[in-house]
Scaffold this motif. Structure first.
Motif, PDB file in Angstrom:
ATOM      1  N   GLN A   5      -7.691   1.224  11.914  1.00 29.67           N
ATOM      2  CA  GLN A   5      -8.257   2.712  11.580  1.00 29.67           C
ATOM      3  C   GLN A   5      -8.399   2.553   9.760  1.00 29.67           C
ATOM      4  N   ASP A  61      -4.956  14.323  11.811  1.00 30.59           N
ATOM      5  CA  ASP A  61      -5.987  13.460  12.339  1.00 30.59           C
ATOM      6  C   ASP A  61      -5.328  13.666  14.028  1.00 30.59           C
ATOM      7  N   SER A  83       0.278  13.802   9.520  1.00 31.49           N
ATOM      8  CA  SER A  83      -0.408  12.883  10.197  1.00 31.49           C
ATOM      9  C   SER A  83       0.035  11.692  10.326  1.00 31.49           C
ATOM     10  N   SER A  84       1.645  11.316  10.361  1.00 28.14           N
ATOM     11  CA  SER A  84       2.211   9.886  10.371  1.00 28.14           C
ATOM     12  C   SER A  84       1.735   9.263   9.017  1.00 28.14           C
ATOM     13  N   ARG A  96      -0.480   6.431  -2.760  1.00 31.23           N
ATOM     14  CA  ARG A  96      -0.818   7.823  -2.541  1.00 31.23           C
ATOM     15  C   ARG A  96       0.088   8.855  -3.407  1.00 31.23           C
ATOM     16  N   THR A 127       2.340   7.347   5.821  1.00 28.93           N
ATOM     17  CA  THR A 127       3.042   6.794   5.131  1.00 28.93           C
ATOM     18  C   THR A 127       3.095   7.023   3.588  1.00 28.93           C
ATOM     19  N   THR A 155      -5.925   3.066   6.506  1.00 23.04           N
ATOM     20  CA  THR A 155      -4.488   3.203   6.918  1.00 23.04           C
ATOM     21  C   THR A 155      -3.660   2.036   5.916  1.00 23.04           C
ATOM     22  N   THR A 156      -2.273   2.049   6.257  1.00 24.94           N
ATOM     23  CA  THR A 156      -1.504   0.855   6.033  1.00 24.94           C
ATOM     24  C   THR A 156      -1.816  -0.185   6.852  1.00 24.94           C
ATOM     25  N   ASP A 204       0.577   1.536  13.696  1.00 22.17           N
ATOM     26  CA  ASP A 204       1.993   1.859  13.652  1.00 22.17           C
ATOM     27  C   ASP A 204       2.729   1.490  14.923  1.00 22.17           C
TER      28      ASP A 204
HETATM   29  N1  ARG Z   1       0.988   5.416   8.899  1.00 18.25           N
HETATM   30  C1  ARG Z   1      -0.292   4.952   8.693  1.00 18.25           C
HETATM   31  C2  ARG Z   1      -0.652   5.367   7.289  1.00 18.25           C
HETATM   32  O1  ARG Z   1      -0.200   6.080   6.492  1.00 18.25           O
HETATM   33  C3  ARG Z   1      -1.274   5.410   9.594  1.00 18.25           C
HETATM   34  C4  ARG Z   1      -1.247   6.860   9.896  1.00 18.25           C
HETATM   35  C5  ARG Z   1      -2.328   7.272  10.540  1.00 18.25           C
HETATM   36  N2  ARG Z   1      -2.354   8.660  11.156  1.00 18.25           N
HETATM   37  C6  ARG Z   1      -3.154   9.196  11.893  1.00 18.25           C
HETATM   38  N3  ARG Z   1      -2.977  10.126  12.478  1.00 18.25           N
HETATM   39  N4  ARG Z   1      -4.182   8.422  12.259  1.00 18.25           N
HETATM   40  O2  ARG Z   1      -1.725   4.982   6.598  1.00 18.25           O
END
Ligand code: ARG
Length: 274
Positions: free
Chosen positions: A152, A48, A105-106, A113, A108, A155-156, A196
């Protein structure tokens, strides 16, 4: 007569040698071609790309720390990558349907999950933080109560805010991507964004005209670790994971980290999590 026979024999021999030499060199060239195609298989990676500085669009290209990292990891493992920007929710659908080899995508790594997906080892330490307008009365996570908070979806950050405000609280505004959540804060439709730390810090720093500040609350928000996310049972995971470890050990990770963040990474902290 004998001489003639000998001569034509030699002639034939030379000819056949030349021909076979040509043959082998051709075969060799062909071998090389197919060989490299075989060893450099292309993997499909989904992301993303709306989460700078980890993954975002720059002049039509997907760039970011995560993108450089996975390219280095793939190179180490002997793969080419095709990275597709599909959006956050679709990442999970693509991986679940095994239509992509892995996602970056960062993301977590967490227990929920892990039930549906496999993860690499941790590659980045993160935590949620609060983004507010300068002069906001919000000074801690507890102050988010009764406020409108943009996150978002899925998300976490959303989870953390639900923990503070209650799961079905209408004051939690959920957006398809984090940039839309920040736009909501800027336009006055929300009092805060929770996401984040690196992402909100970079945004505040790079957009001084928006006059935003970041609030940390280590008591309210846990430490989180990012991982690469694979379909459950992926046979590729171990290979990519080994390459990730090499990249962490051989200085490549440090080089990429410094390029994006300008500081030294705490490799030991990341490895302690593995
Ligand atoms: N680290 C958070 C999660 O895993 C947010 C990651 C959102 N990443 C992104 N590319 N929008 O929920």
């Amino acid at each position: 007569m004998k001489k003639k026979a000998m001569l034509s024999f030699l002639l034939l021999l030379t000819l056949s040698l030349i021909l076979s030499a040509c043959g082998t060199s051709n075969e060799k060239a062909d071998d090389k071609d197919t060989g490299s195609k075989e060893t450099k298989k292309t993997l499909r990676v989904v992301t993303d790309a709306a989460y700078a500085p980890f993954e975002y669009m720059d002049k039509g290209k997907i760039v970011g720390f995560d993108i450089d990292l996975v390219n280095a990891v793939a190179k180490e493992a002997g793969y080419e990558l095709k990275v597709d920007h599909v959006g956050w929710d679709p990442i999970f659908v693509e991986i679940e349907g095994k239509r992509a080899d892995f996602a970056v995508s960062s993301i977590t790594i967490n227990d929920e999950r892990k039930q549906s997906y496999d993860f690499s080892s941790a590659y980045f330490l993160s935590t949620n933080k609060i983004l507010v307008k300068e002069g906001s009365p919000i000074k801690s996570a507890a102050d988010l109560k009764d406020k409108v908070v943009a996150v978002q979806n899925g998300t976490t950050g959303q989870e953390a805010v639900e923990g503070l405000l209650g799961k079905n609280n209408e004051k939690i505004k959920k957006f398809e991507n984090n940039n839309l959540a920040i736009m909501e804060l800027n336009s006055g439709g929300a009092d805060a964004v929770v996401a984040d730390n690196t992402v909100v810090e970079e945004y505040a720093k790079n957009n001084p005209n928006d006059k935003l500040i970041v609030i940390e609350d280590a008591d309210a928000f846990d430490a989180e670790f990012y991982g690469l996310m694979f379909p459950k049972g992926s046979e590729l995971r171990d290979k990519i994971d080994a390459a990730l470890k090499t990249v962490l050990d051989n200085g490549t990770y440090t080089k990429i980290y410094k390029e994006w963040f300008g500081t030294e990474p705490d490799i030991e902290k990341i490895k302690a999590q593995q």
